[in-house]
Design a protein around this motif. Sequence first.
Motif, PDB file in Angstrom:
ATOM      1  N   GLY B  52      51.118  51.588  49.733  1.00 30.21           N
ATOM      2  CA  GLY B  52      51.830  52.465  48.800  1.00 30.21           C
ATOM      3  C   GLY B  52      50.965  52.895  47.626  1.00 30.21           C
ATOM      4  O   GLY B  52      50.912  54.082  47.281  1.00 30.21           O
ATOM      5  N   ILE B  53      50.258  51.955  47.016  1.00 30.65           N
ATOM      6  CA  ILE B  53      49.490  52.306  45.813  1.00 30.65           C
ATOM      7  C   ILE B  53      48.259  53.131  46.186  1.00 30.65           C
ATOM      8  O   ILE B  53      47.851  54.035  45.440  1.00 30.65           O
ATOM      9  N   THR B  54      47.699  52.859  47.362  1.00 30.23           N
ATOM     10  CA  THR B  54      46.531  53.632  47.802  1.00 30.23           C
ATOM     11  C   THR B  54      46.931  55.084  48.067  1.00 30.23           C
ATOM     12  O   THR B  54      46.260  56.025  47.648  1.00 30.23           O
ATOM     13  N   GLN B  55      48.055  55.252  48.772  1.00 25.64           N
ATOM     14  CA  GLN B  55      48.579  56.600  49.002  1.00 25.64           C
ATOM     15  C   GLN B  55      48.840  57.295  47.672  1.00 25.64           C
ATOM     16  O   GLN B  55      48.379  58.410  47.429  1.00 25.64           O
ATOM     17  N   ALA B  56      49.618  56.628  46.809  1.00 24.27           N
ATOM     18  CA  ALA B  56      50.119  57.273  45.593  1.00 24.27           C
ATOM     19  C   ALA B  56      48.980  57.655  44.651  1.00 24.27           C
ATOM     20  O   ALA B  56      48.984  58.745  44.073  1.00 24.27           O
ATOM     21  N   THR B  57      47.989  56.778  44.495  1.00 21.47           N
ATOM     22  CA  THR B  57      46.884  57.119  43.598  1.00 21.47           C
ATOM     23  C   THR B  57      46.032  58.245  44.188  1.00 21.47           C
ATOM     24  O   THR B  57      45.308  58.906  43.452  1.00 21.47           O
ATOM     25  N   GLY B  58      46.149  58.475  45.475  1.00 20.17           N
ATOM     26  CA  GLY B  58      45.391  59.554  46.110  1.00 20.17           C
ATOM     27  C   GLY B  58      45.935  60.940  45.816  1.00 20.17           C
ATOM     28  O   GLY B  58      45.227  61.931  45.997  1.00 20.17           O
ATOM     29  N   PHE B  59      47.196  61.049  45.407  1.00 22.94           N
ATOM     30  CA  PHE B  59      47.762  62.394  45.192  1.00 22.94           C
ATOM     31  C   PHE B  59      48.543  62.540  43.884  1.00 22.94           C
ATOM     32  O   PHE B  59      49.353  63.457  43.755  1.00 22.94           O
ATOM     33  N   SER B  60      48.321  61.654  42.910  1.00 25.04           N
ATOM     34  CA  SER B  60      49.128  61.700  41.689  1.00 25.04           C
ATOM     35  C   SER B  60      48.265  61.594  40.437  1.00 25.04           C
ATOM     36  O   SER B  60      47.165  61.052  40.469  1.00 25.04           O
ATOM     37  N   ASP B  61      48.814  62.094  39.321  1.00 24.83           N
ATOM     38  CA  ASP B  61      48.203  61.864  38.011  1.00 24.83           C
ATOM     39  C   ASP B  61      48.799  60.624  37.351  1.00 24.83           C
ATOM     40  O   ASP B  61      48.175  59.989  36.509  1.00 24.83           O
ATOM     41  N   LEU B  62      50.040  60.329  37.730  1.00 27.75           N
ATOM     42  CA  LEU B  62      50.740  59.162  37.193  1.00 27.75           C
ATOM     43  C   LEU B  62      51.503  58.503  38.334  1.00 27.75           C
ATOM     44  O   LEU B  62      52.164  59.196  39.114  1.00 27.75           O
ATOM     45  N   VAL B  63      51.405  57.190  38.439  1.00 31.96           N
ATOM     46  CA  VAL B  63      52.201  56.446  39.426  1.00 31.96           C
ATOM     47  C   VAL B  63      53.052  55.442  38.656  1.00 31.96           C
ATOM     48  O   VAL B  63      52.528  54.676  37.834  1.00 31.96           O
ATOM     49  N   MET B  76      55.168  40.085  43.954  1.00 32.18           N
ATOM     50  CA  MET B  76      53.736  40.103  44.243  1.00 32.18           C
ATOM     51  C   MET B  76      53.098  41.438  43.905  1.00 32.18           C
ATOM     52  O   MET B  76      51.963  41.705  44.296  1.00 32.18           O
ATOM     53  N   SER B  77      53.827  42.270  43.154  1.00 33.68           N
ATOM     54  CA  SER B  77      53.351  43.642  42.949  1.00 33.68           C
ATOM     55  C   SER B  77      52.028  43.705  42.208  1.00 33.68           C
ATOM     56  O   SER B  77      51.116  44.431  42.615  1.00 33.68           O
ATOM     57  N   VAL B  78      51.908  42.972  41.093  1.00 29.53           N
ATOM     58  CA  VAL B  78      50.708  43.114  40.261  1.00 29.53           C
ATOM     59  C   VAL B  78      49.462  42.685  41.032  1.00 29.53           C
ATOM     60  O   VAL B  78      48.470  43.407  41.098  1.00 29.53           O
ATOM     61  N   LYS B  79      49.546  41.525  41.673  1.00 25.00           N
ATOM     62  CA  LYS B  79      48.381  41.044  42.442  1.00 25.00           C
ATOM     63  C   LYS B  79      48.057  41.987  43.611  1.00 25.00           C
ATOM     64  O   LYS B  79      46.886  42.322  43.850  1.00 25.00           O
ATOM     65  N   ALA B  80      49.091  42.424  44.325  1.00 27.64           N
ATOM     66  CA  ALA B  80      48.846  43.287  45.487  1.00 27.64           C
ATOM     67  C   ALA B  80      48.225  44.618  45.058  1.00 27.64           C
ATOM     68  O   ALA B  80      47.323  45.135  45.730  1.00 27.64           O
ATOM     69  N   ILE B  81      48.684  45.163  43.937  1.00 32.45           N
ATOM     70  CA  ILE B  81      48.133  46.437  43.447  1.00 32.45           C
ATOM     71  C   ILE B  81      46.690  46.251  42.992  1.00 32.45           C
ATOM     72  O   ILE B  81      45.801  47.035  43.339  1.00 32.45           O
ATOM     73  N   ALA B  82      46.446  45.186  42.229  1.00 32.94           N
ATOM     74  CA  ALA B  82      45.082  44.928  41.749  1.00 32.94           C
ATOM     75  C   ALA B  82      44.133  44.712  42.931  1.00 32.94           C
ATOM     76  O   ALA B  82      43.033  45.283  42.986  1.00 32.94           O
ATOM     77  N   ALA B  84      44.460  45.762  46.010  1.00 31.97           N
ATOM     78  CA  ALA B  84      44.285  47.005  46.774  1.00 31.97           C
ATOM     79  C   ALA B  84      43.282  47.932  46.099  1.00 31.97           C
ATOM     80  O   ALA B  84      42.533  48.645  46.765  1.00 31.97           O
ATOM     81  N   LEU B  85      43.274  47.930  44.766  1.00 33.35           N
ATOM     82  CA  LEU B  85      42.396  48.843  44.029  1.00 33.35           C
ATOM     83  C   LEU B  85      41.051  48.191  43.697  1.00 33.35           C
ATOM     84  O   LEU B  85      40.191  48.818  43.076  1.00 33.35           O
ATOM     85  N   GLY B  86      40.896  46.934  44.095  1.00 27.26           N
ATOM     86  CA  GLY B  86      39.625  46.247  43.855  1.00 27.26           C
ATOM     87  C   GLY B  86      39.387  45.868  42.400  1.00 27.26           C
ATOM     88  O   GLY B  86      38.249  45.808  41.945  1.00 27.26           O
ATOM     89  N   ILE B  87      40.470  45.591  41.675  1.00 24.47           N
ATOM     90  CA  ILE B  87      40.350  45.195  40.265  1.00 24.47           C
ATOM     91  C   ILE B  87      40.653  43.701  40.162  1.00 24.47           C
ATOM     92  O   ILE B  87      41.686  43.253  40.664  1.00 24.47           O
ATOM     93  N   PRO B  88      39.770  42.903  39.532  1.00 20.00           N
ATOM     94  CA  PRO B  88      40.057  41.465  39.445  1.00 20.00           C
ATOM     95  C   PRO B  88      41.238  41.170  38.524  1.00 20.00           C
ATOM     96  O   PRO B  88      41.486  41.911  37.567  1.00 20.00           O
ATOM     97  N   LEU B  89      41.965  40.119  38.849  1.00 15.61           N
ATOM     98  CA  LEU B  89      43.063  39.654  37.995  1.00 15.61           C
ATOM     99  C   LEU B  89      42.521  38.656  36.975  1.00 15.61           C
ATOM    100  O   LEU B  89      41.681  37.824  37.307  1.00 15.61           O
TER     101      LEU B  89
END
Lengths: 256, 256
Positions: B52-63, B76-82, B84-89
């Motif tokens: 979901g976050i990969t799709q959404a960041t691909g076509f949006s200015d704001l998610v 598990m949203s925060v960890k899963a999003i981080a 997916a985007l390759g950002i360390p927690l």
Amino acid sequence: MKATILTIGNEILKGRTVNTNFSHIGHVLTFAGYEVYRGLVVRDDPSEIAWGITQATGFSDLVVTSGGLGPTFDDMSVKAIADALGIPLETNADALKMIREKYSAQNMELTPERMKMAMLPRNAEAITNPVGTAPGVFFSYRGVRILILPGVPSEMKAILESMIPRIRISTVHYYEESVVLNGIMESAFAPVVADEMKKAGGSVYIKSHPSSAELSNPVLEIEVSGTAQDDATAVKVVRTTLENIKKKHQEMLNKK
Amino acid sequence: MKATILTIGNEILKGRTVNTNFSHIGHVLTFAGYEVYRGLVVRDDPSEIAWGITQATGFSDLVVTSGGLGPTFDDMSVKAIADALGIPLETNADALKMIREKYSAQNMELTPERMKMAMLPRNAEAITNPVGTAPGVFFSYRGVRILILPGVPSEMKAILESMIPRIRISTVHYYEESVVLNGIMESAFAPVVADEMKKAGGSVYIKSHPSSAELSNPVLEIEVSGTAQDDATAVKVVRTTLENIKKKHQEMLNKK
């Protein structure tokens, strides 16, 4: 089997309309044995509908759409879906008969806007709309079944209801039951939920829904759901877990 | 600017919960000047949230996401999003302070489940949750702004409200107004809608919502919306079109 719900309509995205169609379809498909896998919401725009149906058919066994199925300019779902999948549109004899009967009963003529509702993808089936004018549309595309429903809730419900016997998965029976626990915080109960999920070994899924702010006056709804090959087994695994949860809750209250 | 709403939660897909969060967020973002572009609904599953976050960041200015932001195993949203985007927690000092204060005010300890709510993507900002415990999360990723909100409606609303001044697009003003027309069918009124859209030359969008079955007792709501660089212009273009529509409706009734 995976089902995806594709909702079409600007009014949903703008928040003008709450997407009750989505929850109704999700409920029906869950009890029909599907895993409702993903939901997509797109604008009334052919290229957006094309994006939605292309995505959905790529990861689903069944796609149910709602919205954009009437006589106005922004009712473009059937054409946009057919175009996106490369299926030609043709006048569907059954659909034309249904629409003609509806309007002639009211002594009204078949305008081009109304005729549009009889143009279906080649080999698609027109599904009777007992409440309104636009028929539902049902067809298969590369092994994915697609059901196109109107956005008016009463019409959507009536057509979906009539399709249940045909889309139901007879080998998957779903059951869910909830219990409301007072005086316990979601975070305090989290280890119990994790433990019971583990004990059930994948046969049930437990989700906790705090229905008030966690800190002040905790009210926690615990929903237990499970699937099995028959109804009796599904009910049994869910109820066993629920009983364990109630017992643990009582023990925690006694300790307080 | 395009905004996408990503809803996280099995209970939405299964139809157990009506997605009122989605309509609230859609409404707020529309009036904040965004085109609410697409909506995605995914399960409580890290790989689904990643999709979901990969799709959404691909076509949006704001998610804007909602759901999965509490202390239980399925939050598990925060960890899963981080991930997916390759950002360390990392433990976020502000978030930890917020959470510690909430629990210590109730004389409760910081369990590992509760501490989890202070683990945010590196450089993300913790947004105060005035109603519950889990802070909102706000950060940028490759030019896309991402706002992660809880699923409990009162908490989601309070955090989103506090963010409006920071996400609002000051050069886009949106206005909408509706009129209810009796005694006219959507299909009969469709040419008028198409004509008025054409006359307004793209400055307004008109959508008709039949609120009863078309044939028996037609009630039609006509919604006119428009955006302009300032409020007064947006109101003016919408009201001019509405007046034209009411006049046409009256003419059609007189002809009957």
